[in-house]
Each structure stands twice: as C-alpha cells, then as structure tokens.
Design an enzyme around this catalytic site. Structure first.
Site, PDB file in Angstrom:
ATOM      1  N   TYR A   1       0.828  -1.208   0.000  1.00 17.59           N
ATOM      2  CA  TYR A   1       0.000   0.000   0.000  1.00 17.59           C
ATOM      3  C   TYR A   1       0.866   1.264   0.000  1.00 17.59           C
ATOM      4  O   TYR A   1       1.839   1.375   0.754  1.00 17.59           O
ATOM      5  CB  TYR A   1      -0.921   0.021   1.227  1.00 17.59           C
TER       6      TYR A   1
ATOM      7  N   GLY B   1      -4.968   6.017   0.337  1.00 16.44           N
ATOM      8  CA  GLY B   1      -6.298   6.094   0.907  1.00 16.44           C
ATOM      9  C   GLY B   1      -7.288   5.224   0.163  1.00 16.44           C
ATOM     10  O   GLY B   1      -7.023   4.049  -0.129  1.00 16.44           O
TER      11      GLY B   1
END
Length: 512
Positions: A55, A62
């Site tokens: 990520y 987000g």
C-alpha cells in the site's frame, strides 16, 4: 543544552521538551540500532523486487488503494504525496512546536518498522540541531490517517520545498538548505508516507502541553497558599490526615505543597486565630481540584510516551521477518483522549483561580481586605478602583478556557471518500489544550499580581511561598497605589514563569 539521542530506548516527554527548547538531536550510533534501521528499508526493497503489492508504494493512497501504480511510476509517488498534501491553513506552529513535532517523528520512525533509510532520520536530526525547522500550518489534520497534511511540511523541508524557520524567520526552504551546504533529499518509495502517516503533530504538541500543565499545577498550589494567607484562612484544611483518608496521590501531594508553602518565613510568628472555621471551597478544596490534574498527568505520561515511541504509520514492515503489515496505528485516539482530559483538568484550574480572585476582591469575603484591593489611602481614594478590571479579566479568561473543553474526539467526521470514516481529531485536541493552558496561565498571572497586592495590604508576606513570589514579582511590577494600566505587569509575570524565574516551588513526580 545537551544533545538528545534517539536509540533503542526511545524518548521521554522531557527529552522532547529539551529538543523543543534548543537541545540537539542525534541518532544513536550503536551498530545494532543502525543495522535495524537499515534492515527495514532493505526489507521493503526486497518486497518490491519480488513484485509484492505494498500500500502507498505501488498502489494509490487512501481510498485509491485499489489503483495499481505501474513500476515506472513508483518513484514519483513520494513526491506526489507531499505535494498534494500542501494545503495546510491557519497560523504556523512556531519553532519550539516544530522542533517537538520533528523530534517525535524521528522517535517513531526510529523503531525500525517504517522502511525509512537511516540517512533520512540523520538529516532530520541535523536540521533540528541547526534549528532549521519546518514551517507547519496548524490546521488541516483530522488525526487519522495521522497528521498527514501538517507532517507533509516536515517531508517538504527534506526535499527543499515550501518554507522553514531559520534564525527566527520564515523563509524558502531551498535557499536555507543551500546556505547550510545540504542537498535536498530524494525520498525513496514509502518514505514520504512514513514521514506523514503518524500522530507526531498531536503528540509533539502534547509533550509541550504536558510540561506546561505540570508547572501550572505547582503554581496554582503556590497561589492557593498565598490566597490562604491573604484571606486569613484556616491552614488546617491541608492537614495530611484528611488526604490520607482519601489517598489520591496527586491530591495528597498538592495538599503537602500548600502546607509547606504556608510555613512562616524566617522571623515570622505562626498565624493568629482564623476568623472562619471553614474557608470557601476555592481555597479549602483546592488540593481536590489541582490534584485531579496532578493525578491525570501520571497516566497521561504513559499514553503520550507510548505514542512518542510507537511505530504509528501504515503499512509497517516487521524488522525481523520483513512481513508487510497493513493496519491503523496512525489513529490518534489515545493522544486525543489524553489531551481532551488534560485540557479539562487545566480549565478547572482557571476556574479555581478566578474564584480565589473573586474572594480577595470582595470585602464581604476577604476578611478585612479593601474592596478590589484598592491601595490608595488619600482623600481621593474613592476615585480609584484597584483590581476591579483585573478581576473581570480573570473571569473572561476562565470562561474562554472552560468553553474550549468540549471533547474534540466526539467531532469525528467521515472523510476521504468514506475511507477515513472514523477519525480521532487528536490534533484539534492538542491545539485546544495549548490554548487552554495559555488562558489559564494568564489567569494565574493576574491572580499572582492580585495576591501580591493583598499581602502588601496585610502588611507584607508572612509565609515562605508568599515571600518568595512577592519578591520576584515586586522586582518587575510595583504595588498598585493608584489606578494605572497593568497589562505590562501581567506580561512580566508570564515572562518570569516561562524563564523559570518565578519561585513557585518544587514539584516531584507523582505516581499512582
């Protein structure tokens, strides 16, 4: 100021405060500590080389985490993240606050869970030591995912963008780095995310608030002793047996400070018989009010120091296995709750001091002091009003402090496409807490001046704490014998406090 080293043991609140006020900052050179930091960044590179999805490295940020980022664009991600978060608003945090924030961010990243190269942390330490500090707007954080927008200004300084504090001025970061012979850094994958995705703004401000609140508690105990003397109060209210019967440690310690402060100064006799068997609550119950803050500080310390030294970005990299762990340690709930509680305990001191001030200005409650502490004795005495307006000011300041005690945490907002759908608001709590402290300190400064006037009107200070504080204040602010402006006197007392020249008395650490 000595150097503070960030190593395996982490930092204390006092370490952060020392750095904020001028101490240098450095990483521990111990080989095993440095190796752990280097291993974290190496693990990340190995994951990327293996084609793993991480990520914020090869995905969007987000709610955009579902968007894959092609390998040729991965190196642009750190810069893009810094730039699109350049939307902070409001007054800038000053150099003291910026240094505290940066020190806390270094401490968190130095745990070795964040994939940040040692040279990034070394550069942050060097900038703090040189007092080249990020110019951070105070507004724009919801406290999860951490303090993204304000911490982007820390990352921006590293890459030579935006503005910084240098020699007391705000100026463009690039030329300042150049003047110090420092090349802007190129941030590696995840490094800007690691720098920004954490609780370090709320916690850095919380460290400063903690230190101020601790000092304020002792000051208000000293003022209570002065108020007891000025009002001809009953010193028996602070007998240790009362507090041993309900033994909250901070409450009991506060009663002891007041009791010790009320000891007669050299050459003074014990207090004569008191006019009332029981004083009004703002004097008699002062240890019970101040003690709440003292006892709260004990558990607040633990929570804040966990946040200082906790790995609080996302994702984390296990420094031993290299596993990538996607979680939410950036959430500032503990810091927010602690600071919401702290500001409430502090605001109660503003209210306490305001009630003490009302007593000493009211001839119906002051046991013989003149109304409004008017010091004029001539034929024109009725034309003078002494501390009448000063008492109004304490009420205004106390009211504003009390108004700010609404918990910030209950104002969570869903944001960022409902990805950040529950947030802490911890940085708002921290800013509120510092403002409540500022208001309460000013309330206490006015009360200090009024109590010095009161003991003058009683014939001079008799107890040890009154004599010490009176001497320090009178060296800066004369007795009020005729109506005059007193704003300069208030500022002078605050300067004494903030330079540690106001003799409020010692305060030991109180533990549960």
């Amino acid at each position: 100021m000595t150097e503070v080293r960030v190593g395996a043991d982490g930092l204390t609140i006092e370490d952060v405060v020392r750095v904020a006020y001028g101490a240098g900052l450095a990483l521990d050179p111990a080989p095993e500590f440095q190796a752990r930091l280097a291993a974290s960044a190496a693990h990340l590179q190995a994951r990327l080389a293996a084609g793993d999805v991480v990520y914020g490295v090869n995905t969007g940020f987000g709610d955009s985490c579902v968007n894959a980022v092609a390998s040729e664009h991965v190196t642009a991600m750190p810069l893009n993240l810094v730039r699109f978060h350049g939307c902070g608003t409001g007054a800038l945090l000053g150099p003291i606050e910026a240094a505290a924030v940066t020190a806390v961010r270094v401490a968190a990243l130095a745990r070795g869970w964040s994939g940040v190269r040692p040279q990034v942390l070394t550069r942050l330490c060097e900038l703090v030591t040189r007092r080249v500090l990020p110019a951070i707007p105070s507004e724009g954080s919801v406290g999860a995912s951490g303090d993204l927008t304000p911490l982007s200004y820390v990352a921006a300084l590293l890459i030579g963008e935006r503005e910084c504090w240098s020699e007391g001025q705000v100026t463009a970061a690039g030329p300042v780095l150049q003047a110090h012979g420092l090349e802007p850094l190129t941030l590696a994958p995840k490094e800007s995310l690691a720098l920004m995705n954490g609780t370090s703004v709320m916690v850095g401000l919380g460290c400063l608030a903690f230190a101020q609140a601790r000092r304020l508690a002792r000051w208000c105990a000293a003022l209570t002793a002065m108020a007891s003397e000025a009002l001809a109060g009953n010193p028996g209210h602070f007998d240790d047996r009362i507090f041993a019967a309900k033994p909250h440690p901070g409450q009991r310690a506060c009663a002891r400070w007041i009791r010790e402060d009320l000891r007669p100064a050299d050459g003074e006799a014990a207090r004569p018989e008191v006019p009332r068997i029981q004083d009004r609550y703002s004097v008699r119950c002062a240890p019970h009010v101040i003690g709440v803050l003292v006892d709260a500080l004990a558990w607040i310390r633990g929570w804040i120091e966990v946040e200082i030294n906790g790995a609080n970005d996302n994702p984390l990299l296990d420094p031993d296995s290299g596993d990538v762990l996607h979680g939410g340690n950036f959430y500032g709930g503990h810091a927010c709750f602690a600071l919401d509680a702290l500001k409430t305990a502090v605001a109660n001191l503003a209210d306490l001091v305001d009630r003490q001030m009302a007593q000493i200005c009211n001839p119906d409650m002051s046991n013989g002091l003149p109304a409004n502490l008017v010091g004029r004795t001539g034929a024109d005495r009725a034309a003078h009003h002494g501390f009448k307006a000063m008492q109004i000011s304490t009420s205004a300041l106390a009211a504003e402090a009390l108004k700010l005690t609404m918990p910030a945490s209950v104002f969570s907002r869903s944001t960022e496409c409902h990805n950040q759908d529950k947030v802490s608001m911890g940085t708002i709590a921290a800013r509120d807490c510092l403002r409540v402290l500022e208001l309460t300190e000013t309330t206490a400064a006015i009360a200090t001046l009024a109590l010095c006037q009161a003991v003058d009107l009683r014939g001079g200070p008799r107890c040890v704490r009154s004599r010490a504080i009176h001497a320090a204040v009178r060296a800066r602010a004369p007795r009020v014998d005729a109506d005059r402006r007193q704003d300069g006197d208030i500022a002078a007392v605050l300067r004494l406090l903030r330079s540690d020249e106001l003799p409020i008395g010692p305060m030991e650490e109180v533990t549960p």
